[in-house]
Design a protein around this motif. Sequence first.
Motif, PDB file in Angstrom:
ATOM      1  N   ASN A 199     127.387  37.959  38.891  1.00 59.63           N
ATOM      2  CA  ASN A 199     127.394  36.605  39.461  1.00 59.63           C
ATOM      3  C   ASN A 199     128.386  35.705  38.739  1.00 59.63           C
ATOM      4  O   ASN A 199     129.086  34.899  39.356  1.00 59.63           O
ATOM      5  CB  ASN A 199     125.982  35.993  39.407  1.00 59.63           C
ATOM      6  N   LEU A 202     131.865  36.734  39.768  1.00 55.22           N
ATOM      7  CA  LEU A 202     132.121  36.264  41.129  1.00 55.22           C
ATOM      8  C   LEU A 202     132.512  34.785  41.127  1.00 55.22           C
ATOM      9  O   LEU A 202     133.465  34.381  41.822  1.00 55.22           O
ATOM     10  CB  LEU A 202     130.872  36.476  41.996  1.00 55.22           C
ATOM     11  N   TYR A 262     130.803  36.015  51.672  1.00 53.63           N
ATOM     12  CA  TYR A 262     129.988  35.795  50.469  1.00 53.63           C
ATOM     13  C   TYR A 262     129.001  36.948  50.273  1.00 53.63           C
ATOM     14  O   TYR A 262     128.850  37.475  49.163  1.00 53.63           O
ATOM     15  CB  TYR A 262     129.230  34.467  50.567  1.00 53.63           C
ATOM     16  N   SER A 266     129.660  39.592  47.158  1.00 54.99           N
ATOM     17  CA  SER A 266     128.562  39.617  46.184  1.00 54.99           C
ATOM     18  C   SER A 266     128.045  41.033  46.005  1.00 54.99           C
ATOM     19  O   SER A 266     127.761  41.475  44.886  1.00 54.99           O
ATOM     20  CB  SER A 266     127.413  38.705  46.642  1.00 54.99           C
TER      21      SER A 266
END
Length: 292
Positions: A199, A202, A262, A266
């Motif tokens: 995360n 990202l 997204y 992800s």
Amino acid sequence: MAFNVKALLGMLFVFIGCCSNVVFLELIIQIDPGAGNLITFAQFLFIALEGLVFTSKFFTVRPKIALKDYVILVLLFFGANVCNNYAFNFNIPMPLHMIFRSGSLMANMIMGIVLLKKRYNLRQYSSVAMITAGIILCTLVSSGDVKDNTHHSLRVETSYSDFFWWSVGIALLTIALLVTAYMGIYQEVIYKRYGKHPNEALFYTHMLPLPGFLIMAGNIVQHFGIAVSSEPVAVPLLSAIGLNLKFPLMLFYLLCNVVTQYVCISAVYLLTTECASLTVTLVVTLRKFVSL
């Protein structure tokens, strides 16, 4: 067992997010083939804002990975995305775009051998070789039917042939292919050094490149104008609750593309923390095959 569950979930959402993302990307390209920079900017902005709120918590959470490593990763990621999306400006059709990008398997294998001194078995070598041969064949076949697909409002006459611009597009895709392969190897090295933080990675790989879009501001604004002036359509969800508001069709497709991107990216970042670089590349390649 936790590893298996995470990896399986990552693979599942790669197929769900990325396959649906391609659908909306193709719908946008049908309206405006030159919208690549607009699409890239919208995707980066949305993912950066989401990460700012939920991952970085407005920069109150210190990054686990050194910023200098993120800068290198960002330069690679930003360059690859811009090249991939900008290639649509050069007469590259969507099927060829998807198939050509599948060549990252060969590039990833070469990078792994050269940089990480990896060795693969005969089955892996032969599988990648067959996929690469198919990509070369598809590229050669498509070269015989090259058309100028620029949006009519931006079309200009030049002394260069459509085939020349198509060759420029192929060159951009080739550069993106090599950069993406190197980025996959570099991510693998970073995660071994600092641990798994998908995360965080990202967020920083989408937030740090945002100033770079200033050099494309004119192009982005130009194509945003095309999106705003596209055919207005009623949104089914709003109509269901009695609101008969109309929304530009291309903007609606762009919003759907950003959300599905997204989900897709992800899942890919989750996979990079759970699997080897070649495995991730294989999953993404299979996803492209399904999308076709």
